[in-house]
Design an enzyme around this catalytic site. Structure first.
Site, PDB file in Angstrom:
ATOM      1  N   GLY A 279       2.155  -3.274 -10.034  1.00 56.95           N
ATOM      2  CA  GLY A 279       2.286  -2.368 -10.867  1.00 56.95           C
ATOM      3  C   GLY A 279       3.242  -1.457 -10.256  1.00 56.95           C
ATOM      4  O   GLY A 279       3.580  -1.416  -8.971  1.00 56.95           O
TER       5      GLY A 279
ATOM      6  N   HIS B 165      -5.003   2.842 -10.540  1.00 57.62           N
ATOM      7  CA  HIS B 165      -4.021   3.089  -9.230  1.00 57.62           C
ATOM      8  C   HIS B 165      -2.668   3.723  -9.966  1.00 57.62           C
ATOM      9  O   HIS B 165      -2.418   4.826  -9.356  1.00 57.62           O
ATOM     10  CB  HIS B 165      -3.748   1.722  -8.437  1.00 57.62           C
ATOM     11  CG  HIS B 165      -2.890   2.149  -7.336  1.00 57.62           C
ATOM     12  ND1 HIS B 165      -3.159   2.080  -5.916  1.00 57.62           N
ATOM     13  CD2 HIS B 165      -1.489   2.282  -7.452  1.00 57.62           C
ATOM     14  CE1 HIS B 165      -2.284   2.212  -5.398  1.00 57.62           C
ATOM     15  NE2 HIS B 165      -1.088   2.460  -6.206  1.00 57.62           N
ATOM     16  N   GLU B 166      -2.279   2.891 -11.132  1.00 55.16           N
ATOM     17  CA  GLU B 166      -0.959   3.529 -11.553  1.00 55.16           C
ATOM     18  C   GLU B 166      -1.070   5.069 -12.339  1.00 55.16           C
ATOM     19  O   GLU B 166      -0.336   5.788 -12.214  1.00 55.16           O
ATOM     20  CB  GLU B 166      -0.334   2.528 -12.603  1.00 55.16           C
ATOM     21  CG  GLU B 166      -0.158   1.041 -11.855  1.00 55.16           C
ATOM     22  CD  GLU B 166       0.591   1.166 -10.570  1.00 55.16           C
ATOM     23  OE1 GLU B 166       0.531   0.516  -9.648  1.00 55.16           O
ATOM     24  OE2 GLU B 166       1.294   1.985 -10.594  1.00 55.16           O
TER      25      GLU B 166
ATOM     26  N   HIS C 147      -0.926   7.635 -10.065  1.00 57.80           N
ATOM     27  CA  HIS C 147       0.349   8.326  -9.616  1.00 57.80           C
ATOM     28  C   HIS C 147       0.772   9.252 -11.017  1.00 57.80           C
ATOM     29  O   HIS C 147       1.576  10.164 -10.531  1.00 57.80           O
ATOM     30  CB  HIS C 147       1.268   6.919  -9.801  1.00 57.80           C
ATOM     31  CG  HIS C 147       1.081   6.382  -8.440  1.00 57.80           C
ATOM     32  ND1 HIS C 147       1.670   6.813  -7.262  1.00 57.80           N
ATOM     33  CD2 HIS C 147       0.799   4.944  -8.089  1.00 57.80           C
ATOM     34  CE1 HIS C 147       1.682   5.931  -6.273  1.00 57.80           C
ATOM     35  NE2 HIS C 147       1.199   4.691  -6.692  1.00 57.80           N
TER      36      HIS C 147
ATOM     37  N   GLN D 206       6.990   6.996  -8.994  1.00 57.70           N
ATOM     38  CA  GLN D 206       7.091   6.411  -7.644  1.00 57.70           C
ATOM     39  C   GLN D 206       8.695   6.103  -7.479  1.00 57.70           C
ATOM     40  O   GLN D 206       9.254   5.887  -6.204  1.00 57.70           O
ATOM     41  CB  GLN D 206       6.687   4.834  -7.447  1.00 57.70           C
ATOM     42  CG  GLN D 206       4.784   5.012  -7.420  1.00 57.70           C
ATOM     43  CD  GLN D 206       4.242   3.805  -6.987  1.00 57.70           C
ATOM     44  OE1 GLN D 206       3.939   3.213  -8.158  1.00 57.70           O
ATOM     45  NE2 GLN D 206       4.209   3.237  -5.935  1.00 57.70           N
TER      46      GLN D 206
ATOM     47  N   CYS E 128      -0.262   0.378  -1.213  1.00 60.07           N
ATOM     48  CA  CYS E 128       0.678   1.265  -2.484  1.00 60.07           C
ATOM     49  C   CYS E 128       2.022   0.925  -1.829  1.00 60.07           C
ATOM     50  O   CYS E 128       2.438   1.067  -0.488  1.00 60.07           O
ATOM     51  CB  CYS E 128       0.240   2.765  -2.328  1.00 60.07           C
ATOM     52  SG  CYS E 128       1.519   3.495  -3.680  1.00 60.07           S
ATOM     53  N   LEU E 129       3.012   0.586  -2.859  1.00 58.44           N
ATOM     54  CA  LEU E 129       4.272   0.655  -2.416  1.00 58.44           C
ATOM     55  C   LEU E 129       4.937   1.722  -1.956  1.00 58.44           C
ATOM     56  O   LEU E 129       5.955   1.935  -1.351  1.00 58.44           O
ATOM     57  CB  LEU E 129       5.117   0.035  -3.494  1.00 58.44           C
ATOM     58  CG  LEU E 129       4.850  -1.417  -3.984  1.00 58.44           C
ATOM     59  CD1 LEU E 129       5.369  -1.817  -5.514  1.00 58.44           C
ATOM     60  CD2 LEU E 129       4.844  -2.350  -2.830  1.00 58.44           C
TER      61      LEU E 129
HETATM   62  O1  K2U Z   1       1.492   1.209  -7.299  1.00 58.13           O
HETATM   63  C1  K2U Z   1       1.663   0.850  -6.565  1.00 58.13           C
HETATM   64  O2  K2U Z   1       2.295   1.170  -5.348  1.00 58.13           O
HETATM   65  C2  K2U Z   1       1.747  -0.641  -6.808  1.00 58.13           C
HETATM   66  C3  K2U Z   1       0.714  -1.319  -6.277  1.00 58.13           C
HETATM   67  C4  K2U Z   1      -0.422  -1.375  -7.159  1.00 58.13           C
HETATM   68  C5  K2U Z   1      -1.880  -1.769  -6.822  1.00 58.13           C
HETATM   69  C6  K2U Z   1      -2.204  -1.304  -5.614  1.00 58.13           C
HETATM   70  C7  K2U Z   1      -3.711  -1.753  -5.080  1.00 58.13           C
HETATM   71  C8  K2U Z   1      -4.297  -2.517  -6.125  1.00 58.13           C
HETATM   72  C9  K2U Z   1      -3.796  -2.813  -7.442  1.00 58.13           C
HETATM   73  C10 K2U Z   1      -2.816  -2.523  -7.579  1.00 58.13           C
HETATM   74  C11 K2U Z   1       1.215  -2.615  -5.546  1.00 58.13           C
HETATM   75  O3  K2U Z   1       1.177  -3.698  -6.455  1.00 58.13           O
HETATM   76  S1  K2U Z   1       0.458  -2.913  -4.127  1.00 58.13           S
HETATM   77  C12 K2U Z   1       0.747  -4.412  -3.564  1.00 58.13           C
HETATM   78  C13 K2U Z   1      -0.400  -5.356  -4.158  1.00 58.13           C
HETATM   79  C14 K2U Z   1      -0.291  -6.553  -4.511  1.00 58.13           C
HETATM   80  C15 K2U Z   1      -1.207  -7.253  -5.174  1.00 58.13           C
HETATM   81  C16 K2U Z   1      -2.319  -7.032  -5.047  1.00 58.13           C
HETATM   82  C17 K2U Z   1      -2.690  -5.687  -4.660  1.00 58.13           C
HETATM   83  C18 K2U Z   1      -1.943  -4.929  -4.103  1.00 58.13           C
HETATM   84 ZN    ZN Z   2       0.679   3.115  -5.592  1.00 55.52          ZN
END
Ligand code: K2U
Ligand code: ZN
Length: 165
Positions: free
Chosen positions: A45, A134-135, A138, A50, A92-93
């Site tokens: 996501g 989560h998104e 943001h 971001q 989170c990225l």
């Molecule tokens: O918004 C973001 O930073 C993207 C995250 C979204 C996310 C975080 C936690 C749980 C679900 C979604 C990134 O995708 S974090 C990397 C990731 C990859 C696979 C599974 C969970 C998190």
């Molecule tokens: Zn995030």
């Protein structure tokens, strides 16, 4: 184009985003760049704030960067939370080298607009429900670390202050 992702504690991540008023060529380009950036960073996501654009636009694909089978580009998403709360371990990225557990609703109903300007409505559970929450956080200027205990947050802030990441 792969875009740079803002890193906590960048103040721009705390801004409340604004609704998308019109689906312009610039919005389409931004959405495409967000999708490319999400896959390139092994994410499932990504929200426009971001990458420094404080507008209501998110992209998700919980099938992951290897499969790329479930891409959803959601403009002005609105979530209706339902079901019990479940424990969710998140990263989170925009929050380097940190994961923590928090609580999310198990099920959501998502209403949004597609890039074609069409209404979208679907129910989601499990990882898609978690990712959408989560998104959408943001878009409100909230990070998953805003949901964790003060102690855990203080420990992370101290590490960031000392090591920068
Ligand atoms: O918004 C973001 O930073 C993207 C995250 C979204 C996310 C975080 C936690 C749980 C679900 C979604 C990134 O995708 S974090 C990397 C990731 C990859 C696979 C599974 C969970 C998190
Ligand atoms: Zn995030």
């Amino acid at each position: 184009m792969i875009l740079p992702i803002l890193q906590y504690p960048d103040a721009r991540l705390k801004r409340k985003a604004v609704p998308v008023e019109a689906i312009t060529p610039e919005i389409r380009t931004l959405a495409a760049d967000m999708v490319e950036t999400m896959y390139a960073r092994d994410g499932i996501g990504l929200a426009a704030p971001q990458v420094g654009e404080s507008i209501h636009l998110i992209v998700v694909d919980v099938s992951g960067p290897e499969k790329r089978e479930d891409l959803r580009i959601l403009i002005n998403p609105v979530l209706e939370l339902s079901g019990p709360e479940v424990e969710s371990e998140e990263g989170c990225l925009s929050v380097n080298d940190f994961r923590s557990t928090l609580y999310r609703s198990l099920r959501v109903r998502c209403r949004a607009t597609s890039l074609e300007g069409e209404p979208i409505e679907f129910d989601a559970d499990e990882i898609l429900a978690i990712c959408l929450q989560h998104e959408c956080d943001h878009l409100e200027g909230k990070l998953f670390i805003d949901h964790i205990s003060t102690l855990k947050r203080m420990m992370y802030d101290k590490r960031i202050a000392k090591h920068g990441k």
